[in-house]
Design a protein around this motif. Structure first.
Motif, short mmCIF file in Angstrom:
data_model
loop_
_atom_site.label_atom_id
_atom_site.label_comp_id
_atom_site.label_asym_id
_atom_site.label_seq_id
_atom_site.Cartn_x
_atom_site.Cartn_y
_atom_site.Cartn_z
N ASP A 98 0.81 -1.23 0.00
CA ASP A 98 0.00 0.00 0.00
C ASP A 98 0.84 1.27 0.00
OD1 ASP A 98 0.71 -1.02 2.68
OD2 ASP A 98 -0.08 0.93 3.29
N SER A 99 2.05 1.19 0.54
CA SER A 99 2.86 2.41 0.72
C SER A 99 4.34 2.06 0.65
CB SER A 99 2.54 3.07 2.07
OG SER A 99 2.78 2.16 3.13
N GLY A 100 5.18 3.10 0.61
CA GLY A 100 6.62 2.90 0.68
C GLY A 100 7.18 2.04 -0.45
N MET A 101 8.19 1.27 -0.13
CA MET A 101 8.87 0.45 -1.15
C MET A 101 7.90 -0.53 -1.82
SD MET A 101 11.51 1.87 0.16
CE MET A 101 11.83 1.31 1.83
N GLU A 124 -5.02 0.62 6.53
CA GLU A 124 -4.34 1.29 5.41
C GLU A 124 -5.16 1.28 4.12
OE1 GLU A 124 0.29 0.47 6.29
OE2 GLU A 124 -0.91 -1.34 6.05
N ASP A 148 -3.68 -9.19 8.77
CA ASP A 148 -2.52 -9.08 9.65
C ASP A 148 -1.58 -10.27 9.51
OD1 ASP A 148 -0.76 -8.85 11.84
OD2 ASP A 148 -2.27 -7.76 12.99
N LEU A 149 -0.37 -9.98 9.09
CA LEU A 149 0.63 -11.02 8.81
C LEU A 149 1.17 -11.70 10.06
CD1 LEU A 149 2.69 -9.01 6.17
CD2 LEU A 149 1.34 -11.06 5.67
N ASN A 175 7.93 -7.76 2.03
CA ASN A 175 8.36 -6.38 2.23
C ASN A 175 7.82 -5.74 3.53
OD1 ASN A 175 9.12 -3.52 1.23
ND2 ASN A 175 6.88 -3.41 1.45
N TYR A 239 14.27 -4.26 15.91
CA TYR A 239 14.11 -4.18 14.45
C TYR A 239 15.39 -4.54 13.72
CZ TYR A 239 13.65 -1.87 9.87
OH TYR A 239 13.64 -1.59 8.52
N LYS A 243 16.42 -7.46 10.62
CA LYS A 243 16.92 -7.17 9.26
C LYS A 243 18.19 -7.97 8.98
CE LYS A 243 13.47 -5.15 8.09
NZ LYS A 243 12.70 -5.37 6.85
N GLY A 270 18.58 2.46 2.48
CA GLY A 270 19.03 3.38 3.53
C GLY A 270 17.80 4.12 4.03
N ILE A 272 14.64 6.02 3.85
CA ILE A 272 13.67 6.30 2.77
C ILE A 272 12.43 6.94 3.39
CG2 ILE A 272 12.44 5.34 0.77
CD1 ILE A 272 15.50 4.80 0.69
N THR A 274 9.06 7.24 4.14
CA THR A 274 7.87 6.38 4.11
C THR A 274 7.09 6.49 5.43
OG1 THR A 274 8.89 4.43 5.13
CG2 THR A 274 9.17 4.67 2.74
N GLN A 277 8.46 5.62 9.04
CA GLN A 277 9.31 6.54 9.79
C GLN A 277 8.50 7.56 10.59
OE1 GLN A 277 12.33 5.89 10.13
NE2 GLN A 277 12.97 4.72 8.34
P1 NAD Z 1 5.77 1.44 4.93
O1 NAD Z 1 5.18 1.81 6.23
O2 NAD Z 1 5.30 2.14 3.74
O3 NAD Z 1 5.60 -0.11 4.65
C1 NAD Z 1 5.56 -1.07 5.67
C2 NAD Z 1 4.28 -1.85 5.47
O4 NAD Z 1 4.30 -2.99 6.33
C3 NAD Z 1 3.02 -1.10 5.85
O5 NAD Z 1 2.51 -0.39 4.72
C4 NAD Z 1 2.08 -2.20 6.27
O6 NAD Z 1 1.16 -2.49 5.25
C5 NAD Z 1 2.97 -3.40 6.45
N1 NAD Z 1 2.75 -4.08 7.75
C6 NAD Z 1 3.34 -3.80 8.93
N2 NAD Z 1 2.87 -4.65 9.85
C7 NAD Z 1 1.99 -5.47 9.24
C8 NAD Z 1 1.19 -6.55 9.67
N3 NAD Z 1 1.22 -6.99 10.94
N4 NAD Z 1 0.38 -7.17 8.77
C9 NAD Z 1 0.36 -6.74 7.48
N5 NAD Z 1 1.11 -5.73 7.02
C10 NAD Z 1 1.91 -5.11 7.89
O7 NAD Z 1 7.34 1.62 5.11
P2 NAD Z 1 8.58 1.17 4.22
O8 NAD Z 1 9.70 1.96 4.77
O9 NAD Z 1 8.27 1.23 2.77
O10 NAD Z 1 8.81 -0.33 4.63
C11 NAD Z 1 8.96 -1.35 3.68
C12 NAD Z 1 10.19 -2.15 3.99
O11 NAD Z 1 11.34 -1.33 3.89
C13 NAD Z 1 10.23 -2.75 5.40
O12 NAD Z 1 10.69 -4.07 5.33
C14 NAD Z 1 11.26 -1.89 6.11
O13 NAD Z 1 11.91 -2.60 7.14
C15 NAD Z 1 12.19 -1.61 4.96
N6 NAD Z 1 13.13 -0.49 5.14
C16 NAD Z 1 12.66 0.79 5.26
C17 NAD Z 1 13.57 1.83 5.40
C18 NAD Z 1 13.13 3.25 5.50
O14 NAD Z 1 13.94 4.11 5.81
N7 NAD Z 1 11.89 3.57 5.23
C19 NAD Z 1 14.94 1.56 5.44
C20 NAD Z 1 15.37 0.25 5.33
C21 NAD Z 1 14.45 -0.77 5.18
#
Ligand code: NAD
Ligand code: MG
Length: 334
Positions: A98-101, A124, A148-149, A175, A239, A243, A270, A272, A274, A277
């Motif tokens: 839905d969001s982010g990466m 979401e 919910d995962l 992801n 966390y 990772k 790094g 990002i 989203t 954060q």
């Molecule tokens: P994000 O909030 O957009 O994405 C995370 C998503 O995880 C949420 O949209 C949500 O749908 C999902 N989620 C969390 N708990 C859940 C649950 N219990 N059940 C179902 N869905 C669940 O943020 P993002 O930063 O795009 O995160 C995506 C990935 O990137 C993650 O694995 C995060 O660890 C990784 N990451 C992010 C950053 C950063 O700076 N944003 C840096 C390194 C790694």
């Protein structure tokens, strides 16, 4: 934050007549009558000034946060990502789509010709609806699977639903993740610790276990890891270790699934911009200067990683397995 840095054909020809031919990429010109998407030649973009820099406005949302409520709104490639049929006919499931990466990958996959199922939390729905619309607008099948995962039976149902609706599964992107900043190990309750482990370690285990029996040679699994796997922050004790575990499972599973012709790789972002954060993932102090400690002095935008998720899924990346691809503005490994 749309990508406006393109020359139109008319501007490019103007450039040639003005003696600027050396700036223009001639092979990108189309002959008259071809589609407008090939009618532009991308100019060099300076990565330093391409996207917003700190200081950012103070903001906080309840977890899991919405991209639509962030200021500035993240760029997931909504207006800029252009596909070229690299994933035509593929069937992809993306958690946290839905969001982010995850959203950047979903948009890119659809525009590369894949049908895409996204999982997200019911809270979401607003973000997810936008992604579903964008996948449909790309002319592909879009499947929404909220849930919910942290629940093993849901992970199994999600995979079964994706396989049923898409007619198979070629690309699994693990992801989704939970990240909550805590100043000390003394502030982390067992419930917190358990929620992080369930989301970041158990869910990919349950999901992958359910998915592998459906995957054929050529299928791929992609995990989102982090720079935290290599250089953990003091305030991300729980966390960061998930990772490191993610990076580790990518390497183990790649060896195990090689004989089935299934590739397993990871992406290590790094900082990002989203929702993770702004919904407890970073302290307010860190958020205001987010990404300022990278050599580019800004955070990355999700769209800047989209092509990595595409590359790891595409047929032409066939020798890559057990690899982690980084994107961190010059900071951290790999
Ligand atoms: P994000 O909030 O957009 O994405 C995370 C998503 O995880 C949420 O949209 C949500 O749908 C999902 N989620 C969390 N708990 C859940 C649950 N219990 N059940 C179902 N869905 C669940 O943020 P993002 O930063 O795009 O995160 C995506 C990935 O990137 C993650 O694995 C995060 O660890 C990784 N990451 C992010 C950053 C950063 O700076 N944003 C840096 C390194 C790694
Ligand atoms: Mg989200």
């Amino acid at each position: 934050m749309s990508n406006k840095n393109v020359f139109t054909r008319r501007q490019a020809i103007g450039g040639i007549s003005a003696g600027l031919a050396s700036l223009v990429a001639l092979p990108a010109f189309s002959s008259p009558g071809t589609s407008s998407s090939t009618d532009v030649a991308p100019v060099l973009e300076d990565p330093i000034n391409k996207y917003p820099k700190p200081p950012f406005k103070e903001q906080s949302q309840p977890w899991p946060g919405l991209a639509g409520k962030m200021e500035p709104r993240p760029d997931h490639g909504e207006t800029s990502y252009k596909g070229s049929n690299r994933l035509a006919g593929r069937k992809a499931l993306i958690t946290g789509g839905d969001s982010g990466m995850g959203r950047a990958a979903a948009i890119a996959y659809a525009r590369e010709g894949a049908d895409v199922a996204i999982n997200y939390l019911p809270a979401e729905e607003e973000d997810a609806k936008e992604v579903i619309d964008l996948i449909k607008k790309a002319g592909r099948k879009a499947v929404a699977i909220p849930g919910d995962l942290r629940d093993e039976s849901f992970c199994q149902k999600m995979v079964a639903e994706a396989v049923k609706q898409l007619g198979g599964l070629d690309i699994l992107v693990n992801n989704a993740a939970r990240q909550q900043t805590k100043p000390s190990i003394l502030n982390i309750s067992s419930e917190d610790f358990d929620a992080t482990m369930k989301t970041n370690i158990y869910a990919p285990f349950w999901t992958t276990k359910a998915a592998v029996p459906h995957m054929k040679p050529g299928a791929v699994i992609i995990a989102t890891s982090s720079e935290q796997a290599y250089d953990p922050s003091a305030e991300l004790y729980d966390y960061a270790q998930t990772k490191a575990a993610t990076t580790n499972y990518v390497k183990s599973l790649a060896k195990q699934l090689a004989e089935k012709g299934i590739r397993v790789n990871g992406v290590a972002p790094g900082p990002i911009w989203t929702p993770l954060q702004v919904s407890g993932g970073a302290t307010m102090e860190k958020l205001k200067s987010f990404g300022g400690d990278t050599p580019f002095k800004r955070p990355g935008q999700p769209v800047e990683l989209a092509s990595i998720y595409v590359q790891l899924a595409a047929n032409d990346g066939s020798y890559a397995t057990g690899q982690i691809y980084g994107s961190s503005g010059g900071k951290g490994q790999p």
